[in-house]
Write an enzyme that holds these catalytic residues in place. Structure first.
Site, PDB file in Angstrom:
ATOM      1  N   ALA A  67       0.872  -1.174   0.000  1.00 44.92           N
ATOM      2  CA  ALA A  67       0.000   0.000   0.000  1.00 44.92           C
ATOM      3  C   ALA A  67       0.910   1.225   0.000  1.00 44.92           C
ATOM      4  O   ALA A  67       2.065   1.152   0.426  1.00 44.92           O
ATOM      5  CB  ALA A  67      -0.882  -0.010   1.237  1.00 44.92           C
ATOM      6  N   GLY A 112       0.680  -4.957   1.042  1.00 45.77           N
ATOM      7  CA  GLY A 112      -0.536  -5.071   0.228  1.00 45.77           C
ATOM      8  C   GLY A 112      -0.304  -5.816  -1.077  1.00 45.77           C
ATOM      9  O   GLY A 112      -1.235  -6.411  -1.630  1.00 45.77           O
ATOM     10  N   GLU A 115      -0.535  -9.382  -0.135  1.00 47.33           N
ATOM     11  CA  GLU A 115      -1.956  -9.656   0.135  1.00 47.33           C
ATOM     12  C   GLU A 115      -2.765  -9.734  -1.162  1.00 47.33           C
ATOM     13  O   GLU A 115      -3.699 -10.526  -1.279  1.00 47.33           O
ATOM     14  CB  GLU A 115      -2.528  -8.557   1.041  1.00 47.33           C
ATOM     15  CG  GLU A 115      -1.899  -8.565   2.423  1.00 47.33           C
ATOM     16  CD  GLU A 115      -2.390  -7.398   3.274  1.00 47.33           C
ATOM     17  OE1 GLU A 115      -1.909  -6.265   3.044  1.00 47.33           O
ATOM     18  OE2 GLU A 115      -3.248  -7.616   4.132  1.00 47.33           O
ATOM     19  N   GLU A 135       4.457  -4.941   7.461  1.00 46.17           N
ATOM     20  CA  GLU A 135       3.630  -3.923   8.127  1.00 46.17           C
ATOM     21  C   GLU A 135       4.014  -3.649   9.577  1.00 46.17           C
ATOM     22  O   GLU A 135       4.002  -2.496  10.024  1.00 46.17           O
ATOM     23  CB  GLU A 135       2.142  -4.322   8.070  1.00 46.17           C
ATOM     24  CG  GLU A 135       1.472  -4.071   6.731  1.00 46.17           C
ATOM     25  CD  GLU A 135       1.609  -5.223   5.751  1.00 46.17           C
ATOM     26  OE1 GLU A 135       2.455  -6.123   5.983  1.00 46.17           O
ATOM     27  OE2 GLU A 135       0.864  -5.248   4.764  1.00 46.17           O
TER      28      GLU A 135
HETATM   29  N1  COA Z   1       4.561   3.153  -0.833  1.00 43.96           N
HETATM   30  C1  COA Z   1       4.933   4.308  -1.419  1.00 43.96           C
HETATM   31  N2  COA Z   1       6.023   4.412  -2.208  1.00 43.96           N
HETATM   32  C2  COA Z   1       6.762   3.306  -2.392  1.00 43.96           C
HETATM   33  C3  COA Z   1       6.453   2.083  -1.791  1.00 43.96           C
HETATM   34  C4  COA Z   1       5.285   2.024  -0.986  1.00 43.96           C
HETATM   35  N3  COA Z   1       4.876   0.888  -0.406  1.00 43.96           N
HETATM   36  N4  COA Z   1       7.375   1.164  -2.161  1.00 43.96           N
HETATM   37  C5  COA Z   1       8.251   1.826  -2.950  1.00 43.96           C
HETATM   38  N5  COA Z   1       7.892   3.108  -3.088  1.00 43.96           N
HETATM   39  C6  COA Z   1       8.548   4.154  -3.873  1.00 43.96           C
HETATM   40  C7  COA Z   1       9.798   4.677  -3.184  1.00 43.96           C
HETATM   41  O1  COA Z   1       9.457   5.645  -2.206  1.00 43.96           O
HETATM   42  C8  COA Z   1      10.546   5.264  -4.359  1.00 43.96           C
HETATM   43  O2  COA Z   1       9.962   6.486  -4.696  1.00 43.96           O
HETATM   44  P1  COA Z   1      10.913   7.776  -5.010  1.00 43.96           P
HETATM   45  O3  COA Z   1      11.737   7.351  -6.207  1.00 43.96           O
HETATM   46  O4  COA Z   1       9.945   8.869  -5.310  1.00 43.96           O
HETATM   47  O5  COA Z   1      11.741   7.994  -3.790  1.00 43.96           O
HETATM   48  C9  COA Z   1      10.223   4.281  -5.483  1.00 43.96           C
HETATM   49  O6  COA Z   1       9.031   3.625  -5.098  1.00 43.96           O
HETATM   50  C10 COA Z   1      11.282   3.235  -5.706  1.00 43.96           C
HETATM   51  O7  COA Z   1      11.507   2.562  -4.482  1.00 43.96           O
HETATM   52  P2  COA Z   1      12.947   2.459  -3.770  1.00 43.96           P
HETATM   53  O8  COA Z   1      12.733   2.298  -2.306  1.00 43.96           O
HETATM   54  O9  COA Z   1      13.822   3.566  -4.217  1.00 43.96           O
HETATM   55  O10 COA Z   1      13.480   1.094  -4.416  1.00 43.96           O
HETATM   56  P3  COA Z   1      14.547   0.095  -3.786  1.00 43.96           P
HETATM   57  O11 COA Z   1      14.871  -0.872  -4.860  1.00 43.96           O
HETATM   58  O12 COA Z   1      15.654   0.840  -3.141  1.00 43.96           O
HETATM   59  O13 COA Z   1      13.750  -0.689  -2.613  1.00 43.96           O
HETATM   60  C11 COA Z   1      11.874  -1.852  -1.652  1.00 43.96           C
HETATM   61  C12 COA Z   1      12.687  -1.519  -2.927  1.00 43.96           C
HETATM   62  C13 COA Z   1      10.655  -2.629  -2.056  1.00 43.96           C
HETATM   63  C14 COA Z   1      12.751  -2.703  -0.686  1.00 43.96           C
HETATM   64  C15 COA Z   1      11.481  -0.537  -0.934  1.00 43.96           C
HETATM   65  O14 COA Z   1      10.884   0.328  -1.903  1.00 43.96           O
HETATM   66  C16 COA Z   1      10.511  -0.710   0.183  1.00 43.96           C
HETATM   67  O15 COA Z   1      10.896  -1.160   1.255  1.00 43.96           O
HETATM   68  N6  COA Z   1       9.232  -0.366  -0.024  1.00 43.96           N
HETATM   69  C17 COA Z   1       8.212  -0.404   0.980  1.00 43.96           C
HETATM   70  C18 COA Z   1       7.758  -1.827   1.210  1.00 43.96           C
HETATM   71  C19 COA Z   1       6.708  -1.878   2.325  1.00 43.96           C
HETATM   72  O16 COA Z   1       6.990  -1.648   3.476  1.00 43.96           O
HETATM   73  N7  COA Z   1       5.484  -2.220   1.927  1.00 43.96           N
HETATM   74  C20 COA Z   1       4.416  -2.388   2.836  1.00 43.96           C
HETATM   75  C21 COA Z   1       3.591  -1.170   2.956  1.00 43.96           C
HETATM   76  S1  COA Z   1       2.233  -1.455   4.046  1.00 43.96           S
END
Ligand code: COA
Length: 261
Positions: A67, A112, A115, A135
């Site tokens: 999400a 999400g 999920e 989460e």
């Molecule tokens: N919500 C909002 N934005 C998200 C996102 C999320 N769940 N997951 C990734 N993004 C965005 C990042 O903020 C980034 O945006 P930006 O370029 O404007 O800064 C872009 O997507 C690319 O992600 P980035 O983190 O730079 O890629 P990465 O390869 O370094 O890392 C992940 C990948 C998946 C490990 C990391 O993005 C992450 O941990 N995301 C969140 C996962 C999460 O906790 N999901 C559960 C949410 S309830």
């Protein structure tokens, strides 16, 4: 000016492909994506031509990275319930979709995104796929059905471990756990999903629908009630042209042509 669509639907050979198109944010589920996903599945529900749906995410890195945390960060208790409910309703529409939905997971399926994959009926993952429910690390719990569906799929012990640690598993481990049905190289992901969809689409469409109905109904029923329900569906199928065609084709040593009636 209307906002750019974030969910794209294409149709080919009775198979629909629904693609979440927000790759610059790793296909994170904001309210627009959730809303458009719901609309896409509602439209497909009334499209009798379609026999299987493939759900995937654009880009090489992610199916869906969760999400949208920017949106979640603004929640208060009332809007939090609403955020969770809106996602749950759409994911439930996918789970109760009357034809099979295959998640083609090409990269991160976190929060999400995991999920969403769980709400689909089948999951095919690329070798770089990663699954997890992070989460609790954000101070919340999975709110789109993850606390229910993960345990049903992989068992209580592993579901508790994944949920409470917030840890991730790779594609190979996910397959070992039964979280995914197959693992393929990234470039073969959609082809493999289409191949599986094609095999399903060759079968009797009404039978496929009733098989889904019986299996999911049984999850919320007693064994006795589920068995009665199964017999009823079995009996209904005896009234279909598809049954006559399927059995007739076998006896006549030819391939069946099902009309879904
Ligand atoms: N919500 C909002 N934005 C998200 C996102 C999320 N769940 N997951 C990734 N993004 C965005 C990042 O903020 C980034 O945006 P930006 O370029 O404007 O800064 C872009 O997507 C690319 O992600 P980035 O983190 O730079 O890629 P990465 O390869 O370094 O890392 C992940 C990948 C998946 C490990 C990391 O993005 C992450 O941990 N995301 C969140 C996962 C999460 O906790 N999901 C559960 C949410 S309830």
């Amino acid at each position: 000016m209307s906002e750019q669509s974030l969910v794209h639907v294409s149709r080919e050979d009775r198979i629909a492909t629904v693609t979440i198109q927000r790759p610059e944010k790793l296909n994170a589920l904001n309210p627009q994506v959730i809303d458009e996903l719901g609309k896409a599945f509602r439209e497909l529900r009334s499209d009798d031509e379609i026999r299987v749906v493939i759900l995937t995410g654009a880009g090489e890195k992610a199916f869906v990275a969760g999400a949208d945390i920017g949106v979640l960060a603004e929640m208060n208790p009332l809007s939090g319930v609403e955020v969770s409910r809106q996602g749950q309703v759409v994911f439930r529409e996918i789970e109760t979709f009357p034809r099979p939905v295959i998640a083609a997971v090409g990269g991160y399926a976190l929060g999400g995104g995991c999920e969403l994959a769980l709400a689909c009926h089948l999951r095919i993952a690329s070798e770089n796929a990663r699954f997890g429910l992070p989460e609790v690390g954000l101070g919340i719990i999975p709110g789109y059905g993850g606390t229910i569906r993960l345990a049903r799929l992989v068992g209580l012990g592993k579901a508790l471990e994944l949920t409470l640690t917030g840890g991730q598993v790779g594609a190979e481990e996910a397959e070992r756990l039964g979280l995914v049905n197959a693992v393929v190289p990234r470039e073969a992901l959609l082809e493999r999903a289409r191949e599986m969809a094609g095999r399903i689409a060759r079968n009797g469409p009404v039978a496929i629908q009733m098989a889904l109905e019986s299996i999911y109904h049984a999850l919320d029923s007693t064994t006795a009630e589920a068995l009665t329900h199964e017999s009823s569906l079995f009996g209904i199928l005896a009234s279909t042209d598809d049954m006559k065609e399927g059995m007739g084709a076998f006896l006549e040593k030819r391939k069946p042509t099902f009309r879904g009636q």
